[in-house]
Design an enzyme around this catalytic site. Sequence first.
Site, PDB file in Angstrom:
ATOM      1  N   TYR A 214      -3.259   5.285   8.740  1.00  0.00           N
ATOM      2  CA  TYR A 214      -2.742   3.937   8.484  1.00  0.00           C
ATOM      3  C   TYR A 214      -1.595   3.717   9.466  1.00  0.00           C
ATOM      4  O   TYR A 214      -0.434   3.853   9.142  1.00  0.00           O
ATOM      5  CB  TYR A 214      -2.269   3.843   7.040  1.00  0.00           C
ATOM      6  CG  TYR A 214      -2.052   2.451   6.516  1.00  0.00           C
ATOM      7  CD1 TYR A 214      -3.130   1.612   6.231  1.00  0.00           C
ATOM      8  CD2 TYR A 214      -0.769   1.959   6.267  1.00  0.00           C
ATOM      9  CE1 TYR A 214      -2.931   0.340   5.715  1.00  0.00           C
ATOM     10  CE2 TYR A 214      -0.557   0.689   5.749  1.00  0.00           C
ATOM     11  CZ  TYR A 214      -1.641  -0.109   5.478  1.00  0.00           C
ATOM     12  OH  TYR A 214      -1.443  -1.373   4.964  1.00  0.00           O
TER      13      TYR A 214
ATOM     14  N   TYR B 229       0.849  -1.195   0.000  1.00  0.00           N
ATOM     15  CA  TYR B 229       0.000   0.000   0.000  1.00  0.00           C
ATOM     16  C   TYR B 229       0.877   1.235   0.000  1.00  0.00           C
ATOM     17  O   TYR B 229       1.957   1.240   0.601  1.00  0.00           O
ATOM     18  CB  TYR B 229      -0.922  -0.038   1.233  1.00  0.00           C
ATOM     19  CG  TYR B 229      -1.940   1.083   1.283  1.00  0.00           C
ATOM     20  CD1 TYR B 229      -2.701   1.401   0.164  1.00  0.00           C
ATOM     21  CD2 TYR B 229      -2.128   1.822   2.437  1.00  0.00           C
ATOM     22  CE1 TYR B 229      -3.628   2.432   0.203  1.00  0.00           C
ATOM     23  CE2 TYR B 229      -3.053   2.854   2.491  1.00  0.00           C
ATOM     24  CZ  TYR B 229      -3.796   3.156   1.362  1.00  0.00           C
ATOM     25  OH  TYR B 229      -4.702   4.179   1.402  1.00  0.00           O
TER      26      TYR B 229
END
Length: 269
Positions: free
Chosen positions: A165, A155
């Site tokens: 995140y 990612y």
Amino acid sequence: KGKRAFIAGVADDNGYGWAIAKSLAAAGAEILVGTWVPALNIFESSLRRGKFDESRVLPNGSLMEITKVYPLDAVFDNPEDVPEDIKANKRYAGSSKWTVQEVAESVKQDFGSIDILVHSLANGPEVTKPLLETSRKGYLAAISASSGSSISLTYIASERIIPGYGGGMSSAKAALESDTKVLAFEAGRKHKIRVNTISAGPLRSRAAKAIGFIDMMIDYSLENAPLQKELSADEVGNTAAFLVSPLASAITGAVIYVDNGLNAMGVGV
Ligand code: NAD
């Protein structure tokens, strides 16, 4: 002859692992999956009861067959690594041989060898916490479950700031991308094995829902990416099938973006 693939990280029909399995099955591969031990029972019973039949349909109308489901916990290499509380946990005690080395041995015993290995799993126990507030334990757990592999899912939080995140998951993805390059060299020289990773855009999977801001990321991508459409898991599945096929015979050590082009944007417009 058809190729044999082992896909680690399939526990329902919503995630990238499932979509990759389908694309590989559609291309004629035999499918083995590794399912996280605590999710094994529900996955196997859902499979048996036909809950996934609709999503098992392949382009030619047949249903994807999973030859075997192996219980797996990717954070333990062998039984000596497993702490007592996990050994005693009843969801684990019901299964056996689920450490990485034992699964590799079982697959070898059952099938001799595999041609394709897919790592489609991640776990960041503290993913909802900022990195600044992440404990050592949570950080190391994220790295342990989420990096390593032959083809894997990464990612963009590894290289750009993605607020939210957390828990060391951005660090785990950075390690994964770096390992992809070094492993491509080592496995390429030693075994002629190719190693790549797909940097995927946002998908409403079970894992992503746990992070808590997936809908916002999907909306952001819809608004700002060059291609203004929702990303489907199949688009990642098809890229994985390409990358592990002979069509990609000169591609190794690569991070391939499958994100409607969002990574290429400097600012949103
Ligand atoms: P998913 O929930 O379908 O897959 C994650 C899987 O990991 C689950 O099946 C879970 O059971 C398994 N798992 C967790 N810990 C494990 C362990 N210790 N041992 C074995 N299995 C374990 O979700 P997904 O989003 O499709 O995730 C697949 C990969 O895609 C992950 O690497 C994820 O980081 C990556 N990814 C996802 C997105 C997204 O938006 N969904 C974006 C980019 C990358």
